[in-house]
Design an enzyme around this catalytic site. Structure first.
Site, mmCIF file in Angstrom:
data_model
loop_
_atom_site.group_PDB
_atom_site.id
_atom_site.type_symbol
_atom_site.label_atom_id
_atom_site.label_comp_id
_atom_site.label_asym_id
_atom_site.label_seq_id
_atom_site.Cartn_x
_atom_site.Cartn_y
_atom_site.Cartn_z
ATOM 1 N N LYS A 10 58.038 19.903 42.980
ATOM 2 C CA LYS A 10 59.005 19.180 43.674
ATOM 3 C C LYS A 10 60.015 18.556 43.005
ATOM 4 O O LYS A 10 60.895 18.076 43.378
ATOM 5 C CB LYS A 10 58.127 18.546 44.504
ATOM 6 C CG LYS A 10 57.364 19.124 45.777
ATOM 7 C CD LYS A 10 56.520 18.244 46.750
ATOM 8 C CE LYS A 10 55.602 19.152 47.490
ATOM 9 N NZ LYS A 10 54.810 18.302 48.296
ATOM 10 N N HIS A 52 49.949 13.144 53.603
ATOM 11 C CA HIS A 52 50.039 14.481 53.680
ATOM 12 C C HIS A 52 48.377 14.839 53.510
ATOM 13 O O HIS A 52 47.593 13.913 53.097
ATOM 14 C CB HIS A 52 50.499 14.897 52.358
ATOM 15 C CG HIS A 52 50.346 16.316 51.903
ATOM 16 N ND1 HIS A 52 49.427 16.920 51.526
ATOM 17 C CD2 HIS A 52 51.461 17.154 51.785
ATOM 18 C CE1 HIS A 52 49.794 18.180 51.480
ATOM 19 N NE2 HIS A 52 51.074 18.270 51.542
HETATM 20 C C1 LIG Z 1 53.427 18.372 48.464
HETATM 21 C C2 LIG Z 1 52.966 16.989 48.723
HETATM 22 C C3 LIG Z 1 51.531 16.840 48.440
HETATM 23 C C4 LIG Z 1 50.681 18.022 47.869
HETATM 24 O O1 LIG Z 1 51.354 18.554 46.587
HETATM 25 P P1 LIG Z 1 50.714 19.964 45.974
HETATM 26 O O2 LIG Z 1 51.971 20.155 44.981
HETATM 27 O O3 LIG Z 1 50.873 20.861 47.105
HETATM 28 O O4 LIG Z 1 49.378 19.523 45.663
HETATM 29 C C5 LIG Z 1 50.807 15.664 48.609
HETATM 30 N N1 LIG Z 1 51.575 14.649 49.081
HETATM 31 C C6 LIG Z 1 52.746 14.540 49.593
HETATM 32 C C7 LIG Z 1 53.445 13.673 50.116
HETATM 33 C C8 LIG Z 1 53.555 15.859 49.378
HETATM 34 O O5 LIG Z 1 54.615 15.935 49.783
#
Ligand SMILES: *Cc1c(COP(=O)(O)O)cnc(C)c1O
Length: 427
Positions: free
Chosen positions: A247, A144
């Site tokens: 998430k 990411h």
């Molecule tokens: C969503 C995500 C991030 C970033 O998370 P944030 O909640 O936007 O800070 C980083 N790495 C992965 C693999 C992600 O899915």
């Protein structure tokens, strides 16, 4: 509000993934998520964008309301009743996170705003303290952006080198190439545990073992791993682990950095100010130890408490049960999607979490996303904050269905029906 018809028709048994147990009561689980029973455009909402953010169960929503209605106050400061209640609940959230990751100590749990901030914290605090020109940081081709850009900033600032582990045509982490990149110059391996764009699971235990053999530390980006499977930082023998609350069915604005206690206390603070100091004079300031060392200013109090409740929620269902259920849905979705003419799945790694990126011949992903949305189906379209992955597969964007603990095979059918309609419309 009506329940989605495609769910009501199904009994829990017909709904279960092949590996699920009868104990996985999908109807009961779905009923915990108020948003899942609403309609959009007159259609049942089919929410398949869990990789971007997951919905919240009633338990989390209620816990957050309760904070503000019953005992809200700033934490760690007051002698009064509400401050003590808030502090206890806030620190309770920390302790739940520690147990969730099987961390040896609660002091190792740093609350941040999210995984992005957690990685930036490590880059600033650990990176600036311990890295110098010529040192190497290894990332992978499927990171990411949050696990690419902070290291690029250090490259610019300190002159470190950034090495990238390639992925093969199926989206597998290329382990041999990784071994070749490792050297005594490697100081940190920072890789994702599960790819958000492809669903590929990285063989992190082997990654960690090889890195440690070279004396390098390992940071894992666990954003897409913690919602899908149990994580044990001691068993992994990792050095840093990060994830975001939102998430994991928790609130936004709260994330976690876990790090080994000795490591954390050897790092310079990231931000400075309020509660993170031991003493301040105009000549000299001394800092507290972790976690407070890294939590300058008033933290996200209700959010940390909400995250603790989200963890209680997934643990009550059981991460292994969730993994089995999602695996069943993933298999079913993979089979069904491949029946659609012109549909290509991007990312067919040997081991995958419940994330499917795909391309439909002749239909731009944005058109696809807009079209299936009218059928009530929420999928993600775009580069998923992982542009190097898109480049690797020669596309600018993909559509992505990412499944959570509440998704059903009936919802997969709704996606497939909407995609068939899309294909006819554009074809
Ligand atoms: C969503 C995500 C991030 C970033 O998370 P944030 O909640 O936007 O800070 C980083 N790495 C992965 C693999 C992600 O899915």
């Amino acid at each position: 509000m009506n329940k989605p018809s495609n769910v009501v028709e199904m009994t829990p048994e017909t709904n279960l993934g092949d590996n699920s147990t009868a104990a996985y009561d999908i109807e009961k689980i779905r009923a915990d998520f108020p948003i899942l029973s609403r309609e959009v455009y007159g259609k049942p909402l089919v929410y398949l964008d869990n990789g971007a953010s997951a919905q919240k169960p009633r338990q989390v929503i209620d816990a957050i309301s309760e904070v503000f209605e019953q005992y809200y106050s700033n934490v760690h400061r007051g002698v009064h009743w509400t401050s003590q209640q808030s502090t206890t609940a806030f620190e309770g959230g920390r302790s739940k996170v520690a147990k969730f990751l099987n961390a040896p100590s609660e002091n190792e749990i740093i609350f941040t705003r999210g995984a992005t901030e957690s990685i930036n914290l490590v880059a600033h605090s650990w990176g600036r303290t311990f890295l110098k020109a010529g040192d190497e940081v290894i990332i992978s081709h499927m990171e990411h952006h949050a696990n690419i850009v902070p290291w690029q900033m250090l490259r610019q600032e300190l002159g470190i080198d950034l090495k990238v582990v390639p992925i093969d045509d199926d989206g597998n982490f290329m382990f041999d190439e990784y071994e070749n990149l490792l050297s005594p110059k490697t100081k940190l391996v920072a890789v994702t545990h599960v790819s958000n764009a492809l669903g590929s699971v990285v063989p992190v235990k082997d990654v960690i073992e090889k890195a440690h053999a070279q004396g390098a530390l390992v940071l894992l980006d666990g954003c897409q791993a913690v919602p899908h499977a149990a994580v044990d930082v001691q068993d992994l023998d990792v050095d840093f682990y990060v994830f975001s609350g939102h998430k994991l069915y928790g609130p936004t604005g709260i994330g976690v950095l876990w790090g080994r206690e000795d490591l954390l206390n050897s790092m310079t603070p990231y931000q400075t100010g309020g509660e993170m100091i031991s003493s301040v004079t105009f000549e000299k300031t001394t800092f507290k130890k972790a976690p407070h060392r890294f939590e300058a200013g008033t933290p996200a109090i209700a959010e940390a408490i909400g995250l603790g409740v989200a963890i209680d929620y997934v643990q009550a269902i059981g991460l292994d049960n969730i993994a089995a259920h999602e695996h069943g849905v993933l298999q079913y979705a993979t089979e069904r999607l491949l029946t659609i003419e012109g549909l290509k799945i991007i990312g067919t790694a040997k081991e995958k979490a419940a994330i499917i990126s795909f391309d439909l011949d002749g239909v731009h992903p944005h058109d696809l996303g807009t079209f299936v949305d009218r059928a009530g189906v929420a999928v993600r379209v775009g580069h998923h904050c992982a542009q190097p992955v898109m480049d690797r597969f020669g596309v600018a964007a993909t559509a992505r269905a990412s499944f959570g603990l509440y998704n059903t095979r009936g919802e997969v059918d709704a996606l497939v029906d909407a995609l068939e309609e899309t294909r006819k419309f554009f074809g």
